[in-house]
Structure formats: structure tokens, C-alpha cells
Motif scaffolding. Structure first.
Motif, PDB file in Angstrom:
ATOM      1  N   LEU A  37      10.024  -2.888  -7.146  1.00 48.10           N
ATOM      2  CA  LEU A  37      10.506  -2.497  -5.822  1.00 48.10           C
ATOM      3  C   LEU A  37      11.947  -2.012  -5.959  1.00 48.10           C
ATOM      4  O   LEU A  37      12.695  -2.517  -6.788  1.00 48.10           O
ATOM      5  CB  LEU A  37      10.462  -3.681  -4.853  1.00 48.10           C
ATOM      6  N   GLU A  41      13.782  -1.597  -0.793  1.00 47.02           N
ATOM      7  CA  GLU A  41      12.538  -2.245  -0.364  1.00 47.02           C
ATOM      8  C   GLU A  41      12.671  -3.768  -0.336  1.00 47.02           C
ATOM      9  O   GLU A  41      11.904  -4.447   0.331  1.00 47.02           O
ATOM     10  CB  GLU A  41      11.386  -1.835  -1.289  1.00 47.02           C
ATOM     11  N   LYS A  42      13.661  -4.300  -1.063  1.00 41.06           N
ATOM     12  CA  LYS A  42      13.869  -5.752  -1.100  1.00 41.06           C
ATOM     13  C   LYS A  42      14.789  -6.173   0.041  1.00 41.06           C
ATOM     14  O   LYS A  42      15.868  -6.709  -0.168  1.00 41.06           O
ATOM     15  CB  LYS A  42      14.471  -6.172  -2.445  1.00 41.06           C
ATOM     16  N   ASN A  46      10.941  -6.842   4.733  1.00 41.95           N
ATOM     17  CA  ASN A  46       9.778  -6.842   3.832  1.00 41.95           C
ATOM     18  C   ASN A  46       9.517  -8.200   3.183  1.00 41.95           C
ATOM     19  O   ASN A  46       8.596  -8.338   2.395  1.00 41.95           O
ATOM     20  CB  ASN A  46       9.967  -5.790   2.722  1.00 41.95           C
ATOM     21  N   TRP A  56       8.443 -10.131  -1.601  1.00 40.24           N
ATOM     22  CA  TRP A  56       8.551  -8.948  -0.743  1.00 40.24           C
ATOM     23  C   TRP A  56       7.235  -8.204  -0.791  1.00 40.24           C
ATOM     24  O   TRP A  56       6.570  -8.162  -1.825  1.00 40.24           O
ATOM     25  CB  TRP A  56       9.658  -8.010  -1.243  1.00 40.24           C
ATOM     26  N   VAL A  58       5.428  -4.450   0.646  1.00 42.03           N
ATOM     27  CA  VAL A  58       5.564  -3.146   1.281  1.00 42.03           C
ATOM     28  C   VAL A  58       4.165  -2.555   1.391  1.00 42.03           C
ATOM     29  O   VAL A  58       3.385  -2.612   0.434  1.00 42.03           O
ATOM     30  CB  VAL A  58       6.464  -2.215   0.431  1.00 42.03           C
ATOM     31  N   LYS A  69       2.760  -2.625  -2.367  1.00 39.45           N
ATOM     32  CA  LYS A  69       3.664  -2.959  -3.465  1.00 39.45           C
ATOM     33  C   LYS A  69       4.211  -4.344  -3.139  1.00 39.45           C
ATOM     34  O   LYS A  69       4.454  -4.649  -1.975  1.00 39.45           O
ATOM     35  CB  LYS A  69       4.822  -1.952  -3.546  1.00 39.45           C
ATOM     36  N   SER A  71       6.609  -7.883  -4.918  1.00 38.19           N
ATOM     37  CA  SER A  71       7.366  -8.470  -6.016  1.00 38.19           C
ATOM     38  C   SER A  71       7.819  -9.868  -5.616  1.00 38.19           C
ATOM     39  O   SER A  71       7.764 -10.235  -4.449  1.00 38.19           O
ATOM     40  CB  SER A  71       8.581  -7.607  -6.372  1.00 38.19           C
TER      41      SER A  71
END
Length: 136
Positions: A37, A41-42, A46, A56, A58, A69, A71
Motif C-alpha cells: 500500500l 492508502e495507509k 482505510n 488497512w 482498500v 488491497k 496490509s
């Protein structure tokens, strides 16, 4: 319902693993396959709440199916997320809602390694997927 190709690959590799140590190694290898990510995105929006570790997620819809996605800061959890993602990638919302997570991890031979907190965390991820896919 037929399994996606990567999910079949996961089943085959875990089927050949003997014992927890081999499965743990495989789990970490699968976790290393996760698409990283970006820092953008972190973000808190999310984050999946209900997990002890940072997780997280997405989601985006492409041609009526969902692509995810995910993580985590925890290596073992990244492996579990990778295995969850190969099972759900490309599913429409209805199929996602019907997914039996425990059965999937039982097929992989990992159900005994799912502590209550890990199991709750994965269910929180699945619940968040359901929220994202029904709310968009």
C-alpha cells in the motif's frame, strides 16, 4: 462456486505443507506477495477496526467485481490477509457476503492457528469488505 486460480494455487501449496512450521513459512511467503500500500492508502479512513494489529483495506469496483488491497504491520497477519484476498478478488458483492471464512481457512489447514483475536480480526476485515462493497 469455483475457486479463483490463485486460491486454487494456495490450496495446493498448503495441502503439501507438513506441520505448522511449514505452514507458517508459507503464510509469510504469501504475505510477502501482497501488493504494498502507498502511504496515501495507509490512512485512518482505510483502517480496519476490530484487529489487534494495524490493518488497512482498500477496495475498488472494476466491471461489477471487487478488487482489494490490504496490509498489516504484523507479518503473520499479512499472510492471512493475502490468503483472504486470493479467495475474494473479483467476487461480486453477493458472493462476498456469502463467503464462509472459517471454511476457507479450514480447507487451507490453518483453522487451528487462528487464535480468537486473529479470527476476529479476519472477520472484521471481511465485514469491512462487505460495508465497502454495499455502501458504494
Amino acid at each position: 462456486m469455483s475457486l479463483p486460480l490463485q486460491a486454487q494455487e494456495a490450496l495446493a501449496s498448503f495441502d503439501q505443507a507438513r506441520g505448522w512450521e511449514q505452514r507458517a513459512r508459507l503464510l509469510m511467503q504469501w504475505g510477502d506477495r501482497l501488493e504494498p500500500l502507498t502511504e496515501a492508502e495507509k490512512v485512518e479512513a482505510n483502517r480496519v477496526h476490530g484487529c489487534q494489529s494495524l490493518v488497512w483495506l482498500v477496495a475498488k469496483q472494476v466491471d461489477q467485481v471487487w478488487q482489494f488491497k490490504a496490509s498489516s504491520d504484523a507479518r503473520l497477519l499479512r499472510g492471512l490477509l493475502a490468503l483472504l484476498l486470493v479467495r475474494v478478488q473479483g467476487l461480486p458483492s453477493e458472493a462476498l457476503a456469502r463467503l464462509d471464512l472459517r471454511q476457507w481457512f479450514t480447507q487451507l489447514g490453518l483453522e487451528r492457528q487462528l487464535s480468537p483475536s486473529r479470527s476476529n480480526g479476519l472477520h472484521a476485515v471481511l465485514q469491512r469488505m462487505a460495508e465497502l462493497t454495499s455502501g458504494l
